[in-house]
Write a protein that holds these residues in place. Structure first.
Motif, PDB file in Angstrom:
ATOM      1  N   ALA A 199       7.046   4.216   5.126  1.00  0.00           N
ATOM      2  CA  ALA A 199       5.820   3.900   5.855  1.00  0.00           C
ATOM      3  C   ALA A 199       6.201   3.380   7.237  1.00  0.00           C
ATOM      4  O   ALA A 199       7.094   2.532   7.363  1.00  0.00           O
ATOM      5  N   TRP A 200       5.523   3.899   8.253  1.00  0.00           N
ATOM      6  CA  TRP A 200       5.798   3.545   9.651  1.00  0.00           C
ATOM      7  C   TRP A 200       4.553   2.871  10.213  1.00  0.00           C
ATOM      8  O   TRP A 200       3.451   3.421  10.168  1.00  0.00           O
ATOM      9  N   ILE A 201       4.735   1.661  10.710  1.00  0.00           N
ATOM     10  CA  ILE A 201       3.651   0.876  11.304  1.00  0.00           C
ATOM     11  C   ILE A 201       3.812   0.885  12.816  1.00  0.00           C
ATOM     12  O   ILE A 201       4.914   0.649  13.334  1.00  0.00           O
ATOM     13  N   GLN A 202       2.732   1.144  13.525  1.00  0.00           N
ATOM     14  CA  GLN A 202       2.720   1.094  14.983  1.00  0.00           C
ATOM     15  C   GLN A 202       1.498   0.310  15.434  1.00  0.00           C
ATOM     16  O   GLN A 202       0.380   0.563  14.993  1.00  0.00           O
ATOM     17  N   LYS A 203       1.739  -0.666  16.291  1.00  0.00           N
ATOM     18  CA  LYS A 203       0.671  -1.477  16.878  1.00  0.00           C
ATOM     19  C   LYS A 203      -0.235  -2.104  15.813  1.00  0.00           C
ATOM     20  O   LYS A 203      -1.451  -2.140  15.932  1.00  0.00           O
ATOM     21  N   GLY A 204       0.399  -2.591  14.758  1.00  0.00           N
ATOM     22  CA  GLY A 204      -0.333  -3.357  13.771  1.00  0.00           C
ATOM     23  C   GLY A 204      -1.110  -2.571  12.755  1.00  0.00           C
ATOM     24  O   GLY A 204      -1.967  -3.133  12.056  1.00  0.00           O
ATOM     25  N   GLN A 205      -0.814  -1.266  12.611  1.00  0.00           N
ATOM     26  CA  GLN A 205      -1.443  -0.486  11.552  1.00  0.00           C
ATOM     27  C   GLN A 205      -0.513   0.639  11.120  1.00  0.00           C
ATOM     28  O   GLN A 205       0.345   1.067  11.891  1.00  0.00           O
ATOM     29  N   VAL A 206      -0.675   1.097   9.886  1.00  0.00           N
ATOM     30  CA  VAL A 206       0.161   2.183   9.387  1.00  0.00           C
ATOM     31  C   VAL A 206      -0.224   3.465  10.114  1.00  0.00           C
ATOM     32  O   VAL A 206      -1.359   3.926  10.041  1.00  0.00           O
TER      33      VAL A 206
ATOM     34  N   LEU B 191      -3.570  -8.835  -1.091  1.00  0.00           N
ATOM     35  CA  LEU B 191      -3.135  -7.844  -0.099  1.00  0.00           C
ATOM     36  C   LEU B 191      -3.444  -6.414  -0.529  1.00  0.00           C
ATOM     37  O   LEU B 191      -3.142  -5.475   0.205  1.00  0.00           O
ATOM     38  N   GLY B 192      -4.025  -6.237  -1.705  1.00  0.00           N
ATOM     39  CA  GLY B 192      -4.372  -4.893  -2.165  1.00  0.00           C
ATOM     40  C   GLY B 192      -3.179  -4.052  -2.558  1.00  0.00           C
ATOM     41  O   GLY B 192      -3.214  -2.823  -2.448  1.00  0.00           O
ATOM     42  N   MET B 193      -2.117  -4.698  -3.066  1.00  0.00           N
ATOM     43  CA  MET B 193      -0.914  -3.983  -3.489  1.00  0.00           C
ATOM     44  C   MET B 193      -1.102  -3.521  -4.937  1.00  0.00           C
ATOM     45  O   MET B 193      -0.496  -4.040  -5.871  1.00  0.00           O
ATOM     46  N   ALA B 194      -1.945  -2.496  -5.099  1.00  0.00           N
ATOM     47  CA  ALA B 194      -2.400  -2.074  -6.420  1.00  0.00           C
ATOM     48  C   ALA B 194      -1.347  -1.344  -7.235  1.00  0.00           C
ATOM     49  O   ALA B 194      -1.483  -1.210  -8.456  1.00  0.00           O
ATOM     50  N   HIS B 195      -0.292  -0.849  -6.579  1.00  0.00           N
ATOM     51  CA  HIS B 195       0.754  -0.105  -7.284  1.00  0.00           C
ATOM     52  C   HIS B 195       2.048  -0.929  -7.383  1.00  0.00           C
ATOM     53  O   HIS B 195       3.134  -0.362  -7.429  1.00  0.00           O
ATOM     54  N   SER B 196       1.911  -2.247  -7.433  1.00  0.00           N
ATOM     55  CA  SER B 196       3.075  -3.131  -7.416  1.00  0.00           C
ATOM     56  C   SER B 196       3.010  -4.140  -8.552  1.00  0.00           C
ATOM     57  O   SER B 196       1.925  -4.547  -8.979  1.00  0.00           O
ATOM     58  N   SER B 197       4.183  -4.540  -9.022  1.00  0.00           N
ATOM     59  CA  SER B 197       4.269  -5.578 -10.034  1.00  0.00           C
ATOM     60  C   SER B 197       5.690  -6.109 -10.079  1.00  0.00           C
ATOM     61  O   SER B 197       6.635  -5.417  -9.689  1.00  0.00           O
TER      62      SER B 197
ATOM     63  N   PRO C 147       3.725   2.371   0.895  1.00  0.00           N
ATOM     64  CA  PRO C 147       2.449   1.927   1.467  1.00  0.00           C
ATOM     65  C   PRO C 147       2.040   0.522   1.019  1.00  0.00           C
ATOM     66  O   PRO C 147       1.484  -0.253   1.811  1.00  0.00           O
ATOM     67  N   ASP C 148       2.327   0.179  -0.251  1.00  0.00           N
ATOM     68  CA  ASP C 148       2.014  -1.175  -0.711  1.00  0.00           C
ATOM     69  C   ASP C 148       2.825  -2.209   0.054  1.00  0.00           C
ATOM     70  O   ASP C 148       2.290  -3.235   0.498  1.00  0.00           O
TER      71      ASP C 148
END
Length: 376
Positions: free
Chosen positions: A54-61, A199-205, A246-247
């Motif tokens: 995942a690449w973030i630029q200017k504060g958004q993916v 944070l909405g990290m729905a695919h994480s544990s 993405p998470d």
């Protein structure tokens, strides 16, 4: 034969529809396909079967992409929801949650942890009574990375607390126990409520979930052979996070955009606590502009501040680098033992800049690639 106005209208509409569809399916930035080509070449050269980025630029993916396969001899391709081991990228999330307790006045960064919870494993060495949360998060606890016998209840200190930087997973385990004592919650539940859900990290544990079974990356050694997948039943704040690119980007954005902590707390997390040596091991020389903050690595220049971390669970490797000044970042996860070898190249293609983190970790892809080519 002359085309009717109706036919011309239809042709024009169809042409615009096709052009619109092509535009939606193609990256708008020419850097994206260039990155794709580079990543595929790097994976091929390093014998890494799968990778998610995942690449973030200017504060958004701005871009996320998956490459290769979950298993070298399978047909299941990695996608954005493929779960990887995050290894030590677990540690910054734990630091983020710990600092929430600090904001609430439930934990003091500079109060000895023994005042919250004595630790029998290392109680024979009275120096341990000087260990604080700040020293754990900045890797100055004096504890080793891991005890010599992982099954032993005995833990020996390697230096006095606060003396110097010394990377320690054991320190995070001790702090984990302290957090459980303070909150009265199992650490997995605490982290879900404080980090993953908000944070909405729905695919994480931090422990293995049955839902992961349908889409997870399998481990591969340096030769590309498949190994046995670790499925943690207990959460460990040093290494057990399972997540997607993405998470994890959501967490990076929480730091870049200051979410879940007060601005002053994020400033403290991303402020130098200890200066790093030039190499992870075997060097007493300190690196200019290279530090550890509270749970994460830092690089500072007069104009910019970066934060970073690496993960290494053997056959799983990962890396994150973020430019706090520009709010740019990249995070990737790989399911091969050689997956850290090209971290510098991925950062060069995305965030850019010169980074002492790579000499610190012994990463120099171009030098290694040149050496390999010369020996062929």
């Amino acid at each position: 034969m002359t085309a009717t106005p109706l036919l011309l209208t239809f042709v024009t509409f169809f042409t615009l529809l096709v052009a619109s569809s092509q535009a939606q399916n193609q990256p708008a930035d020419p850097a994206f396909p260039q990155l794709d080509r580079a990543v595929r070449q790097l994976m091929d050269s390093a014998n890494v079967p799968g990778l998610s980025l995942a690449w973030i630029q200017k504060g958004q993916v701005s871009y996320r992409q998956a490459y290769g396969f979950t298993k070298a001899d399978s047909t299941q391709r990695v996608d954005s929801n493929t779960v990887f081991e995050a290894a030590s990228l677990t540690k910054p999330l734990f630091a983020y949650a710990v600092l929430q307790l600090v904001e609430e006045g439930r934990l003091d960064l500079d109060k000895p942890l023994v005042d919250y919870l004595p630790y029998p494993d290392v109680a024979d060495d009275e120096r341990y009574t000087k260990i604080t949360a700040r020293l754990v998060l900045s890797h100055r606890s004096g504890l080793p990375n891991w005890r010599k016998n992982r099954r032993s209840s005995q833990l020996a200190m390697v230096r006095s607390p606060g003396e110097r930087f010394g990377y320690s997973g054991e320190g995070f385990v001790y702090l984990q126990k302290v957090v459980e004592k303070i909150t009265g919650e199992p650490i997995n539940a605490f982290m879900e409520n404080r980090v993953l859900k908000p944070l909405g990290m729905a695919h994480s544990s931090f422990v293995w979930q049955p839902a992961f079974t349908a889409n997870y990356a399998q481990p591969h050694d340096e030769s590309g052979n498949v190994g046995q997948k670790y499925q943690p039943a207990q959460a460990n704040m040093a290494y057990s996070l399972h997540t997607t690119a993405p998470d994890y980007a959501r967490f990076v954005l929480a730091l870049l955009n200051v979410t879940g902590l007060k601005p002053a707390t994020v400033d403290q997390m991303l402020s130098p606590q200890s200066q790093l040596p030039t190499r992870f091991s075997g060097s007493d020389t300190l690196a200019a502009g290279s530090y550890w903050g509270l749970g994460i690595g830092l690089e500072q220049t007069p104009a910019e501040t970066y934060f970073w971390h690496w993960g290494d669970n053997g056959a799983f490797k990962c890396f994150v680098m973020a430019n706090r000044t520009r709010k740019d970042a990249v995070v990737y996860f790989a399911n091969g033992s050689n997956g850290l070898d090209f971290a510098d190249e991925i950062v060069r293609q995305t965030v850019g800049g010169q980074h002492p983190a790579f000499p610190f970790l012994g990463i120099n892809w171009r030098a290694q690639a040149g050496k390999t080519a010369k020996n062929r």
